[in-house]
Design an enzyme around this catalytic site. Structure first.
Site, PDB file in Angstrom:
ATOM      1  N   LYS A  26       8.429  -0.783  13.529  1.00  0.00           N
ATOM      2  CA  LYS A  26       8.911  -0.479  12.180  1.00  0.00           C
ATOM      3  C   LYS A  26       9.975   0.622  12.248  1.00  0.00           C
ATOM      4  CE  LYS A  26       5.022  -1.354   8.949  1.00  0.00           C
ATOM      5  NZ  LYS A  26       4.142  -0.754   7.939  1.00  0.00           N
TER       6      LYS A  26
ATOM      7  N   GLU B   2      -5.082  -6.904  15.200  1.00  0.00           N
ATOM      8  CA  GLU B   2      -4.619  -5.577  14.793  1.00  0.00           C
ATOM      9  C   GLU B   2      -5.777  -4.580  14.871  1.00  0.00           C
ATOM     10  OE1 GLU B   2      -0.983  -5.286  11.918  1.00  0.00           O
ATOM     11  OE2 GLU B   2      -2.741  -4.741  10.758  1.00  0.00           O
TER      12      GLU B   2
ATOM     13  N   LYS C  10       0.841  -1.201   0.000  1.00  0.00           N
ATOM     14  CA  LYS C  10       0.000   0.000   0.000  1.00  0.00           C
ATOM     15  C   LYS C  10       0.877   1.253   0.000  1.00  0.00           C
ATOM     16  CE  LYS C  10      -3.530   2.166   2.882  1.00  0.00           C
ATOM     17  NZ  LYS C  10      -4.447   2.004   4.006  1.00  0.00           N
TER      18      LYS C  10
ATOM     19  N   GLY D  54      -4.996  -1.909   5.327  1.00  0.00           N
ATOM     20  CA  GLY D  54      -4.099  -2.974   4.879  1.00  0.00           C
ATOM     21  C   GLY D  54      -4.693  -4.361   5.069  1.00  0.00           C
ATOM     22  N   ARG D  55      -5.228  -4.636   6.278  1.00  0.00           N
ATOM     23  CA  ARG D  55      -5.731  -5.991   6.558  1.00  0.00           C
ATOM     24  C   ARG D  55      -7.094  -6.263   5.923  1.00  0.00           C
ATOM     25  NH1 ARG D  55      -5.081  -2.769  10.558  1.00  0.00           N
ATOM     26  NH2 ARG D  55      -6.736  -2.076  11.955  1.00  0.00           N
TER      27      ARG D  55
ATOM     28  N   HIS E  34      -4.533 -33.457  18.269  1.00  0.00           N
ATOM     29  CA  HIS E  34      -3.397 -34.233  18.776  1.00  0.00           C
ATOM     30  C   HIS E  34      -2.316 -33.325  19.340  1.00  0.00           C
ATOM     31  CE1 HIS E  34      -5.000 -37.972  17.114  1.00  0.00           C
ATOM     32  NE2 HIS E  34      -5.552 -37.143  16.246  1.00  0.00           N
TER      33      HIS E  34
ATOM     34  N   GLU F 156      10.462  -4.643   4.691  1.00  0.00           N
ATOM     35  CA  GLU F 156      10.530  -6.045   4.256  1.00  0.00           C
ATOM     36  C   GLU F 156      10.229  -6.178   2.770  1.00  0.00           C
ATOM     37  OE1 GLU F 156       8.950  -4.878   6.877  1.00  0.00           O
ATOM     38  OE2 GLU F 156       9.021  -6.259   8.576  1.00  0.00           O
TER      39      GLU F 156
HETATM   40  C1  G6Q Z   1      -2.663  -3.862   8.052  1.00  0.00           C
HETATM   41  C2  G6Q Z   1      -1.393  -3.312   8.443  1.00  0.00           C
HETATM   42  C3  G6Q Z   1      -0.179  -4.037   7.939  1.00  0.00           C
HETATM   43  C4  G6Q Z   1       0.204  -3.697   6.497  1.00  0.00           C
HETATM   44  C5  G6Q Z   1       1.642  -4.125   6.289  1.00  0.00           C
HETATM   45  C6  G6Q Z   1       2.111  -3.895   4.884  1.00  0.00           C
HETATM   46  O1  G6Q Z   1      -3.732  -3.373   8.314  1.00  0.00           O
HETATM   47  O2  G6Q Z   1      -1.366  -1.960   8.141  1.00  0.00           O
HETATM   48  O3  G6Q Z   1      -0.283  -5.422   8.050  1.00  0.00           O
HETATM   49  O4  G6Q Z   1      -0.672  -4.303   5.607  1.00  0.00           O
HETATM   50  O5  G6Q Z   1       2.461  -3.440   7.195  1.00  0.00           O
HETATM   51  O6  G6Q Z   1       2.027  -2.553   4.535  1.00  0.00           O
HETATM   52  P1  G6Q Z   1       2.203  -2.109   3.044  1.00  0.00           P
HETATM   53  O7  G6Q Z   1       1.112  -2.694   2.241  1.00  0.00           O
HETATM   54  O8  G6Q Z   1       2.143  -0.606   3.066  1.00  0.00           O
HETATM   55  O9  G6Q Z   1       3.540  -2.611   2.578  1.00  0.00           O
END
Ligand code: G6Q
Length: 552
Positions: free
Chosen positions: A515, A356, A209, A270-271, A387, A215
């Site tokens: 972060k 989250e 996003k 994001g989620r 199990h 990462e």
């Molecule tokens: C979700 C969070 C988080 C996000 C990641 C990746 O609600 O904000 O999981 O999706 O940190 O972020 P980017 O899509 O910006 O790389």
């Protein structure tokens, strides 16, 4: 605006507290003895899905009280705010419109006077055209071969959703295309994935996003280096790299052609971004028509959630039951237990979705809450979990409400695996509810021929208290629409709980601190900056790391 009511100050909360005292020690089996129609009363149907709430510690009066609580907390108004583009993500000053992304009716949804469905429709078309070209082999790699492998490079919300759905819908995979998901900055993840693909036939989807996530950008850069090293040229990047993002500037800076960019918008959390162009890998790996059915299933659940009264509203009832256990029974966690191997990422997906969103301790009045909010979410597919950790659910000291999810039909015709799998599902929910009394355990041991001394030694350990709550979700078959509806159902549950808990469910400030610190620590870990100013433990760890790294 969302209400700012502290739920514990409402009249209904007080009544629920008194009601809890009356009901808390009642055995689940007693509820069934009293009401022969309990299953009918407490089960709901949504399309091809049956949801059975009857094995929960509650009566009609409990649900009536929750209906009142939800009214007091202005749930209907909040739902309308969300669906109509109200800026309910207050701390980021954003609307929350992932429901628009699956509004397949295409009826207009206005945000600041603009119909967002117009731009959504454009992106849908772009995704359809692009994925069709990948699937039919028209989109070629730099040596003229069709694309065979899609590598989605993203993390968190830009990874978990598409990966979970891709796994869950294995029977619908395109034969010629394989999707891979790389998220971890641990080089092992990218390196091991690259071993499986050919640079001539792979396509990287850089899904971020913000397009600034450490990462993802590190993984994306390594993927590009690998591609160039393996024979691809700078001019070939456009046929092997596409971006999904809200940040066009950064996408261009990375070297991706803006024509190869699939946009989404800041009003997609994001989620919740699985529903946006972050789902591009799914369009390629499943086909656009399968992806569309996923949206359709979610849209149907959206209509249900928005329009049904509490009495028939599945996500609201799930939300109520969760609050009942979290705030009254002091349950600290919830388990999601799919009896479907392909759903093996479902619990992980909602671990993020739930934790989250509702892992917050400051309320909408900026005050620290003095009641519990979002529970810890965990789970694994049955029967593996049986199990492993079910012991604690059956005989441990914690109350763990469980969601069992299973399907009447399997995609796999493998002897009698499926009836055995489902027998385990039903057996577990039954065992959790009924338990085993001392008398039952004793007669079992007697029937086994144990002596009275032997029985005395072991009897207490053989007792199961029972009355362990569970909700059963039984679908006809795990198809795209059913999965879409299930995901949307859990999303709405989370939102409704956040409304009652008086927190903001759509921000994630807790993710930011780590972060920022990680970025600050990179030069120190590389030995290029002093750790001065850090705490003693961090300095100690850094020094040990640097010292040991010299020895290899
Ligand atoms: C979700 C969070 C988080 C996000 C990641 C990746 O609600 O904000 O999981 O999706 O940190 O972020 P980017 O899509 O910006 O790389």
């Amino acid at each position: 605006m969302l209400s700012k009511i502290n739920p514990t100050t409402t009249q209904t909360w007080e009544k629920l507290t008194a009601h809890y005292q009356q009901i808390k020690d009642k055995k689940l089996t007693e509820f069934f003895d009293e009401d022969p129609l309990r299953f009918e009363t407490f089960s709901q149907r949504f399309k091809n899905i049956l949801i059975d709430f009857s094995k929960n510690q509650l009566g009609k009066d409990t649900m009536e009280l929750f209906s009142r609580l939800f009214n007091e907390c202005k749930i209907s108004e909040s739902i309308e705010h969300q669906f109509t583009g109200g800026k309910i993500n207050r701390t980021e000053n954003r609307a929350v419109l992932h429901t628009a992304l699956r509004n397949i009716s295409k009826s207009p949804i206005y945000l600041e006077g603009k119909n967002v469905m117009l731009s959504i429709n454009e992106v849908w078309k772009q995704m359809e055209v692009f994925s069709n070209k990948i699937i039919n082999g028209e989109h070629k790699g730099y040596t003229g071969k069709p694309i065979s492998d899609i590598i989605n490079v993203g993390i968190g919300g830009s990874d978990l959703g598409p990966q979970m759905v891709y796994e869950a819908l294995k029977p619908y995979h395109q034969k010629r295309i394989k999707c891979h998901y790389v998220s971890n900055i641990d080089g092992a993840h990218m390196a091991e994935t690259l071993k499986k693909v050919n640079p001539e036939t792979c396509l990287f989807i850089i899904a971020s996003k913000t397009f600034t996530t450490q990462e993802t950008m590190t993984n994306a850069n390594s993927a590009r280096d690998w591609f160039l090293e393996k024979g691809g040229g700078i001019n070939d990047i456009s046929s092997h790299f596409v971006a999904v993002s809200t940040n066009s500037e950064k996408v261009v800076e990375f070297g991706i052609d803006p024509n190869n960019m699939f946009v989404f918008w800041d009003w997609v959390g994001g989620r919740y971004s699985l529903w946006s162009s972050i789902g591009l890998s799914l369009c390629c790996g499943l086909g656009f028509s399968s992806y569309w059915k996923l949206l359709e299933g979610a849209h149907e659940m959206d209509i249900h959630f928005r329009n049904e009264s509490f009495e028939n509203n599945i996500p609201l009832q799930m939300a109520a039951i969760g609050i009942w256990y979290t705030n009254f029974f002091e349950a600290e966690s919830e388990a999601i237990l799919p009896y479907d191997q392909n759903m093996h990422r479902f619990a992980a997906y909602f671990q993020q979705g739930n934790m989250e969103s509702n892992g917050k301790s400051v309320d909408r009045n900026s005050k620290k809450v003095d009641y519990s909010t979002g529970p810890i979410i965990w789970g694994e597919p049955g029967t593996n979990g049986q199990h492993a950790f079910y012991q604690l659910i059956h005989q441990g000291t914690h109350t763990i409400p469980c969601d069992f999810i299973g399907f009447v039909n399997s995609h796999y015709q493998m002897g009698d695996h499926h009836p055995k799998l489902m027998a385990n599902f039903f057996a577990q929910t039954e065992a959790l509810m009924k338990g085993k009394s001392k008398i039952e355990a004793q007669s079992e041991l007697e029937a086994m021929g144990k002596t009275s001394n032997e029985i005395k030694e072991i009897l207490d350990f053989k007792v199961f208290e029972g009355s362990k709550p569970s909700t059963s979700i039984l679908g006809e078959i795990l198809d795209e629409k059913t999965l879409g509806s299930l995901i949307a159902c859990y999303e709405h549950k989370i939102f409704a709980q956040g409304i009652v808990w008086n927190i903001y469910s759509y921000d994630q400030w807790g993710v930011e601190l780590g972060k920022a610190l990680a970025n600050e620590l990179v030069p120190m870990v590389k030995g290029k900056a002093t750790s001065k100013g850090k705490d003693a433990s961090t300095i100690g760890l850094l020094n040990a790391y640097l010292e040991l790294s010299k020895s290899r």
